[in-house]
Design a protein around this motif. Structure first.
Motif, PDB file in Angstrom:
ATOM      1  N   VAL A   1       0.821  -1.205   0.000  1.00 51.86           N
ATOM      2  CA  VAL A   1       0.000   0.000   0.000  1.00 51.86           C
ATOM      3  C   VAL A   1       0.860   1.262   0.000  1.00 51.86           C
ATOM      4  O   VAL A   1       0.502   2.265  -0.612  1.00 51.86           O
ATOM      5  N   THR A   2       2.006   1.214   0.693  1.00 53.34           N
ATOM      6  CA  THR A   2       2.783   2.438   0.899  1.00 53.34           C
ATOM      7  C   THR A   2       3.984   2.571  -0.035  1.00 53.34           C
ATOM      8  O   THR A   2       4.768   3.513   0.107  1.00 53.34           O
ATOM      9  N   GLU A   3       4.133   1.666  -0.997  1.00 52.39           N
ATOM     10  CA  GLU A   3       5.258   1.803  -1.923  1.00 52.39           C
ATOM     11  C   GLU A   3       4.975   2.825  -3.019  1.00 52.39           C
ATOM     12  O   GLU A   3       5.882   3.213  -3.756  1.00 52.39           O
ATOM     13  N   HIS A   4       3.714   3.248  -3.160  1.00 54.83           N
ATOM     14  CA  HIS A   4       3.327   4.304  -4.100  1.00 54.83           C
ATOM     15  C   HIS A   4       3.673   3.973  -5.542  1.00 54.83           C
ATOM     16  O   HIS A   4       4.060   4.850  -6.318  1.00 54.83           O
ATOM     17  N   LYS A   5       3.541   2.732  -5.892  1.00 54.86           N
ATOM     18  CA  LYS A   5       3.775   2.324  -7.277  1.00 54.86           C
ATOM     19  C   LYS A   5       2.737   2.972  -8.187  1.00 54.86           C
ATOM     20  O   LYS A   5       1.545   3.002  -7.876  1.00 54.86           O
ATOM     21  N   LEU A   6       3.185   3.497  -9.316  1.00 54.77           N
ATOM     22  CA  LEU A   6       2.254   4.084 -10.268  1.00 54.77           C
ATOM     23  C   LEU A   6       1.459   2.988 -10.957  1.00 54.77           C
ATOM     24  O   LEU A   6       2.015   1.972 -11.372  1.00 54.77           O
ATOM     25  N   ARG A   7       0.147   3.205 -11.089  1.00 54.36           N
ATOM     26  CA  ARG A   7      -0.746   2.186 -11.620  1.00 54.36           C
ATOM     27  C   ARG A   7      -1.756   2.822 -12.565  1.00 54.36           C
ATOM     28  O   ARG A   7      -1.990   4.033 -12.524  1.00 54.36           O
ATOM     29  N   SER A   8      -2.363   1.985 -13.400  1.00 53.64           N
ATOM     30  CA  SER A   8      -3.528   2.435 -14.159  1.00 53.64           C
ATOM     31  C   SER A   8      -4.705   2.558 -13.194  1.00 53.64           C
ATOM     32  O   SER A   8      -4.672   2.041 -12.068  1.00 53.64           O
ATOM     33  N   HIS A   9      -5.748   3.237 -13.631  1.00 52.87           N
ATOM     34  CA  HIS A   9      -6.937   3.407 -12.781  1.00 52.87           C
ATOM     35  C   HIS A   9      -7.523   2.060 -12.370  1.00 52.87           C
ATOM     36  O   HIS A   9      -7.798   1.808 -11.192  1.00 52.87           O
ATOM     37  N   ASP A  10      -7.692   1.158 -13.345  1.00 52.90           N
ATOM     38  CA  ASP A  10      -8.317  -0.135 -13.041  1.00 52.90           C
ATOM     39  C   ASP A  10      -7.462  -0.945 -12.080  1.00 52.90           C
ATOM     40  O   ASP A  10      -7.985  -1.619 -11.181  1.00 52.90           O
ATOM     41  N   ASP A  11      -6.128  -0.891 -12.254  1.00 55.11           N
ATOM     42  CA  ASP A  11      -5.238  -1.654 -11.389  1.00 55.11           C
ATOM     43  C   ASP A  11      -5.311  -1.133  -9.955  1.00 55.11           C
ATOM     44  O   ASP A  11      -5.378  -1.906  -8.991  1.00 55.11           O
ATOM     45  N   ALA A  12      -5.312   0.192  -9.791  1.00 54.73           N
ATOM     46  CA  ALA A  12      -5.377   0.787  -8.454  1.00 54.73           C
ATOM     47  C   ALA A  12      -6.713   0.478  -7.780  1.00 54.73           C
ATOM     48  O   ALA A  12      -6.770   0.143  -6.594  1.00 54.73           O
ATOM     49  N   VAL A  13      -7.797   0.593  -8.534  1.00 52.97           N
ATOM     50  CA  VAL A  13      -9.126   0.310  -7.993  1.00 52.97           C
ATOM     51  C   VAL A  13      -9.234  -1.148  -7.578  1.00 52.97           C
ATOM     52  O   VAL A  13      -9.794  -1.494  -6.536  1.00 52.97           O
ATOM     53  N   ASP A  14      -8.678  -2.030  -8.378  1.00 58.00           N
ATOM     54  CA  ASP A  14      -8.738  -3.458  -8.073  1.00 58.00           C
ATOM     55  C   ASP A  14      -7.964  -3.773  -6.790  1.00 58.00           C
ATOM     56  O   ASP A  14      -8.396  -4.596  -5.980  1.00 58.00           O
ATOM     57  N   LEU A  15      -6.816  -3.106  -6.594  1.00 53.69           N
ATOM     58  CA  LEU A  15      -6.047  -3.317  -5.370  1.00 53.69           C
ATOM     59  C   LEU A  15      -6.868  -2.934  -4.142  1.00 53.69           C
ATOM     60  O   LEU A  15      -6.933  -3.675  -3.154  1.00 53.69           O
ATOM     61  N   ILE A  16      -7.517  -1.775  -4.196  1.00 55.39           N
ATOM     62  CA  ILE A  16      -8.311  -1.336  -3.046  1.00 55.39           C
ATOM     63  C   ILE A  16      -9.512  -2.256  -2.828  1.00 55.39           C
ATOM     64  O   ILE A  16      -9.879  -2.578  -1.692  1.00 55.39           O
TER      65      ILE A  16
END
Length: 424
Positions: A395-410
């Motif tokens: 969560v805290t590594e701040h890796k850049l992601r696409s919108h779908d990838d970030a939403v899926d993680l959450i």
């Protein structure tokens, strides 16, 4: 601002029943408990049907009205579904269930309640019941016709006067409660309260090293007293958090060598969709937290030293901060020169806000003097402290992601699907 600092839940069939007719659902800051009736299968179906109304929503959805009014509306919807299910199949005829739900908002606690399951607060060692028992003996106690002690052994104590599913409409008790920092709350079925006196419940919870241990000990105490019914307990502790107080794990504080490069930005945007406007509503089917009544919070400003900077001398910290600032500025200049600045609004990263809740940001995890290169998309209801160290790092590594990838993680975090996530 209030947040759930810790929670635990346990359910047990008990020593006398063959099946467990209790159901519960927990996704902080929402807590739901139902105690079914109507025979083993019917009672189990009734309680699960009621709880599923909240599980299918993934939390408390946005909408008009206060938190308590929206809770009451969902309880009414659950009543309709249980009632219709009872009418649709003869084996479920006459089934019903209690339902008690609580939601921790920013400023107070919202409660909605039907039946004789109970909701308590433990404050300064004193246990107080916040809900009324919708039962015959409960009504007699409120009228002063019998004492609370007499009610415990009354031959008609199992007769309840209000439950979900019996009629097509139900009256829902709902109210808000002013919370104090450190309050501990208990939702429980009568399998606990029918076997363990309130004074003993308070003693167990107050004396336990943590809520998980307290929940286990409460179930054990009910079984030791005979375990005549199913036993379900949900405990949670609330704290009052002043924004900006104390250190919080995570937060958009990247700088220097660990910051994303222009190449990282291009990679993240290569397969991602076009940027959404900041504050645009997220799809509730994908992002549970965005529809759970959680209001966006402002990310805390990045710190010059970054995580783990420790007690370095002031002069060294100043130069380190300047060097990192120049590094960030250099990256921005490269992006502008390469035509990539617009693309940064199409990248996302996951971090935490001031209060330690997992948050989706759009942009880059930098903050230059007077300029934030990121903005908040939405804040979930997942406190980072509840995650395992391994998941916290993700969560805290701040890796850049696409919108779908970030939403899926959450979404995976909210549903507890990531390996290593601490159980509720």
């Amino acid at each position: 601002m209030l947040r759930v600092a810790d929670h635990a839940a346990r359910t047990d069939t008990g020593r006398a029943r063959q099946a467990n007719e209790d159901s519960y659902w927990v996704r902080s800051p929402l807590f739901v408990l139902a105690d079914g009736m109507g025979g083993a299968q019917a009672g189990e179906v009734a309680s699960k049907t009621a709880v599923d109304v909240f599980a299918e929503q993934g939390g408390l959805p946005d909408g008009p009205g206060t938190y308590e009014e929206r809770l009451a509306a969902l309880v009414e919807r659950a009543n309709v579904q249980v009632h219709e299910r009872a009418l649709s199949d003869e084996q479920f005829a006459g089934m019903g269930t209690t339902l008690t739900v609580a939601y921790v908002g920013e400023d107070d606690l919202a409660i909605a309640h039907v039946g004789d399951s109970r909701f308590y607060v433990l404050r300064e060692g004193k246990l107080s019941q916040l809900t009324d028992d919708h039962s015959l003996v409960g009504e007699l106690v409120r009228r002063g016709q019998i004492s609370a002690e007499e009610a415990e052994d009354h031959p008609q104590r199992s007769i309840i006067t209000r439950a979900l599913g019996i009629e097509d409409e139900v009256v829902v008790d709902h109210f808000s409660w002013p919370v104090r920092d450190g309050d501990v709350f208990l939702l429980c079925s009568d399998g606990l309260t029918g076997m363990v006196p309130d004074a003993r419940v308070a003693e167990i919870v107050a004396g336990a090293p943590d809520l998980s241990n307290a929940a286990t000990r409460l179930v054990a105490a009910a079984n030791e007293a005979g375990g005549r019914d199913n036993i379900t307990v949900i405990l949670f502790r609330v704290e009052d958090v002043t924004p900006g107080d104390g250190a919080v794990v995570g937060g958009p504080t990247l700088a220097g060598a660990t910051a994303p490069s222009a190449e990282d930005v291009r990679d993240a945007t290569a397969t991602g969709p076009a940027a959404q406007p900041s504050g645009a509503p997220a799809d509730p089917r994908q992002v549970v937290g965005a529809s759970a009544g959680v209001q966006p919070r402002t990310p805390r400003p990045p710190r010059a030293g970054g995580p783990g900077s420790g007690a370095a001398p002031k002069r060294r910290r100043r130069w380190t901060g300047l060097a990192k600032g120049f590094t960030a500025l250099a990256v921005v200049l490269v992006l502008i020169a390469s035509g990539g600045w617009i693309a940064t609004r199409s990248v996302y990263f996951v971090g935490t806000d001031d209060d330690g809740f997992v948050t989706l940001y759009t942009g880059l995890p930098y903050s230059l003097p007077g300029i934030n290169l990121y903005s908040t998309e939405f804040t979930s209801g997942v406190p980072v402290q509840e995650l395992s160290p391994q998941v916290q790092r993700t969560v805290t590594e701040h890796k850049l992601r696409s919108h779908d990838d970030a939403v899926d993680l959450i979404r995976q975090l909210e549903q507890g699907e990531l390996a290593g996530q601490n159980p509720s």
